[in-house]
Design a protein around this motif. Structure first.
Motif, short mmCIF file in Angstrom:
data_model
loop_
_atom_site.label_atom_id
_atom_site.label_comp_id
_atom_site.label_asym_id
_atom_site.label_seq_id
_atom_site.Cartn_x
_atom_site.Cartn_y
_atom_site.Cartn_z
N GLU A 145 -40.54 -83.03 18.80
CA GLU A 145 -39.32 -82.85 19.69
C GLU A 145 -38.65 -81.56 18.96
O GLU A 145 -38.21 -81.84 18.03
CB GLU A 145 -38.38 -83.89 19.91
CG GLU A 145 -37.16 -83.69 20.51
CD GLU A 145 -35.96 -84.85 20.29
OE1 GLU A 145 -35.94 -85.78 21.29
OE2 GLU A 145 -35.50 -85.00 19.11
N GLU A 146 -38.36 -80.58 19.91
CA GLU A 146 -37.67 -79.26 19.28
C GLU A 146 -36.26 -79.03 19.97
O GLU A 146 -36.18 -79.24 21.13
CB GLU A 146 -38.60 -78.11 19.45
CG GLU A 146 -39.97 -77.97 18.84
CD GLU A 146 -40.61 -76.81 19.03
OE1 GLU A 146 -40.69 -75.97 18.19
OE2 GLU A 146 -41.22 -76.91 20.04
N GLN B 294 -39.23 -85.47 32.33
CA GLN B 294 -38.42 -84.41 32.62
C GLN B 294 -36.98 -84.88 33.17
O GLN B 294 -35.94 -84.36 32.80
CB GLN B 294 -38.97 -83.45 33.49
CG GLN B 294 -38.31 -82.27 33.76
CD GLN B 294 -38.00 -81.13 32.60
OE1 GLN B 294 -39.04 -80.71 32.27
NE2 GLN B 294 -36.82 -81.01 32.22
N THR C 221 -49.47 -83.09 23.67
CA THR C 221 -50.77 -82.71 23.50
C THR C 221 -51.98 -83.74 23.34
O THR C 221 -51.73 -85.01 22.92
CB THR C 221 -50.77 -82.04 22.11
OG1 THR C 221 -49.76 -80.99 21.87
CG2 THR C 221 -52.12 -81.17 22.09
N THR D 164 -39.04 -78.91 29.15
CA THR D 164 -37.85 -78.34 28.56
C THR D 164 -36.63 -78.37 29.31
O THR D 164 -36.64 -78.27 30.59
CB THR D 164 -38.44 -76.88 28.36
OG1 THR D 164 -39.18 -76.75 27.45
CG2 THR D 164 -37.16 -76.19 27.76
N SER E 245 -45.13 -86.56 33.02
CA SER E 245 -44.06 -85.41 32.68
C SER E 245 -43.02 -85.36 33.60
O SER E 245 -41.83 -84.96 33.03
CB SER E 245 -44.92 -84.09 32.62
OG SER E 245 -45.45 -83.89 34.12
N GLU F 276 -51.58 -78.73 26.21
CA GLU F 276 -50.35 -79.10 25.91
C GLU F 276 -49.36 -79.23 27.19
O GLU F 276 -49.54 -78.49 28.11
CB GLU F 276 -49.36 -77.95 25.24
CG GLU F 276 -49.83 -77.93 23.79
CD GLU F 276 -49.08 -76.82 22.94
OE1 GLU F 276 -48.56 -75.94 23.49
OE2 GLU F 276 -49.15 -76.82 21.58
N THR F 277 -48.60 -80.20 27.38
CA THR F 277 -47.67 -80.37 28.60
C THR F 277 -46.26 -80.35 27.85
O THR F 277 -45.90 -81.17 26.98
CB THR F 277 -47.98 -81.87 29.30
OG1 THR F 277 -49.08 -81.61 29.78
CG2 THR F 277 -47.12 -81.79 30.41
N LYS F 278 -45.55 -79.24 28.48
CA LYS F 278 -44.24 -79.28 27.87
C LYS F 278 -42.81 -79.56 28.80
O LYS F 278 -43.26 -79.30 29.97
CB LYS F 278 -43.83 -77.75 27.34
CG LYS F 278 -44.72 -77.23 26.19
CD LYS F 278 -44.32 -75.96 25.91
CE LYS F 278 -44.85 -75.44 24.51
NZ LYS F 278 -44.16 -76.04 23.43
N ASN G 163 -50.69 -87.21 30.52
CA ASN G 163 -49.50 -86.26 30.08
C ASN G 163 -48.99 -85.86 31.46
O ASN G 163 -47.63 -85.86 31.35
CB ASN G 163 -49.74 -85.38 29.05
CG ASN G 163 -50.24 -86.11 27.74
OD1 ASN G 163 -49.84 -87.10 27.48
ND2 ASN G 163 -50.64 -85.29 27.05
N THR H 164 -36.71 -79.34 23.97
CA THR H 164 -38.48 -79.27 24.44
C THR H 164 -39.03 -80.46 23.68
O THR H 164 -38.87 -80.95 22.55
CB THR H 164 -38.78 -78.00 24.05
OG1 THR H 164 -38.27 -76.98 24.57
CG2 THR H 164 -40.29 -78.06 24.45
N THR I 188 -42.99 -81.88 23.49
CA THR I 188 -44.62 -81.10 23.90
C THR I 188 -45.37 -82.50 23.65
O THR I 188 -45.56 -83.11 22.46
CB THR I 188 -44.78 -80.05 22.94
OG1 THR I 188 -43.90 -78.95 23.16
CG2 THR I 188 -46.29 -79.53 23.12
#
Length: 336
Positions: A119-120, A157, A139, A32, A153, A28-30, A149, A135, A137
């Motif tokens: 997407e959260e 970001q 995967t 936020t 990122s 996982e690459t998050k 990813n 956030t 995420t």
């Protein structure tokens, strides 16, 4: 040939190194980003979950001036869909997967068939406003997918940070309206008997006084063996601009046989004509609907008496979402 052989060996070695590095990286690459917005959580939540003016702040959409966007909005948010198609951002969609009103949203972003990116959004009360956490995420089970990813990122970001700032700027400049007004028209309201309590109050006192009054009316209805015959109401009359106060009546329509008891009075109201509208949303936005009804009356030459009724069709205890509260406004017409 030896040169080609060594080149091939180097390529294989680099390939192997990339595979090792990729497998060593997390699946996982998050990305936020957080922001404080000076609006209550319910309003920020509604704006994001309902795709309200999404194109006004969405950083990817704003980067593509030729993009075409469509929205399919579903009551209750879940299942609402946002589609885009543009020469820069490409084609994709966002689906509201699940929500907890006022605090959480999970969207599924689809950029290719059969694959989605979660997407959260989280909304937490913070002082008089909201702390927003956004956030995305990505995967991947493959080493090269993980490397890709990670490579993207940073760009994502940076884009999210710009979107976060645009969201804050837009919301604090424009605000959010949860309510709307429907079913505007003239209607005749029938005669009704009701147990009531009346007092002269100010706007600031009205809500607390009304709640206390209903708390007295329900036991009285039970004590007199009566049956409710409709929605509870408030009646506003006799506004005094000098004091800012008016006579407010809290009432509950009841079956025949009611009687006076202390401050509680049995009132028999005659039928009347009124300009009515259905306010869908929180009580603190009723003034917006009143403004719309006032404009409607003025534009259509409708003369109002000054007496205004509010019929509360939804029990606030049953409404987890203030946008679901239903209040019928009836502005009584002048009699001729």
């Amino acid at each position: 040939m030896k040169v080609l052989k060594w080149i091939f060996i180097v390529i294989i070695a680099l390939f192997a190194i990339l595979i090792v590095i990729g497998f060593a990286m997390p699946k996982e690459t998050k990305m936020t980003t957080t922001e404080e917005i000076n609006l209550p959580p319910a309003k920020v939540f509604h704006f994001v979950a309902g795709f309200v003016d999404r194109t006004a702040w969405d950083p990817w959409i704003k980067a593509d001036t030729a993009v075409q966007c469509t929205f399919d909005i579903v009551p209750g948010y879940i299942g609402s869909k946002y589609n885009w198609d543009g020469p820069v951002v490409g084609k994709g969609s966002m689906l509201v997967d699940s929500v907890v009103f006022g605090s959480y949203i999970l969207n599924q972003v689809s950029l290719m068939p059969g694959k989605s990116i979660p997407e959260e959004w989280m909304f937490t009360p913070s002082g008089n406003g909201t702390l927003v956490k956004w956030t995305i995420t990505m995967t991947s089970g493959s080493p090269f997918g993980r490397l890709a990813n990670k490579a993207f990122s940073g760009i994502i970001q940076k884009t999210m940070n710009g979107g976060r700032e645009a969201l804050k700027t837009y919301l604090e400049a424009n605000g959010v309206q949860l309510s709307n007004l429907t079913e505007i028209g003239i209607e005749e309201y029938p005669a009704v008997e009701a147990l009531t309590i009346s007092a002269v109050v100010s706007q600031q006192e009205a809500a607390a006084w009304y709640g206390q009054s209903l708390g007295k009316l329900y036991p009285a209805i039970e004590a007199q063996n009566l049956q409710p015959q409709g929605a509870p109401f408030a009646l506003y009359e006799g506004y005094d601009p000098a004091t800012g106060k008016f006579t407010m009546t809290a009432g509950m329509p009841v079956s025949a046989g009611g009687r006076n008891a202390g401050e509680i009075r049995l009132m028999k109201y005659n039928s009347f004509l009124a300009l009515k509208g259905l306010h869908n949303g929180p009580y603190d936005e009723l003034s917006v609907s009143y403004g719309k009804l006032d404009n409607y009356a003025r534009e259509n030459g409708i003369e109002l008496s000054g007496a205004v009724w509010e019929f509360y069709l939804t029990d606030p205890a049953d409404a987890t979402n203030p946008a679901q509260l239903l209040t019928q406004i009836a502005m009584q017409l002048k009699t001729k």
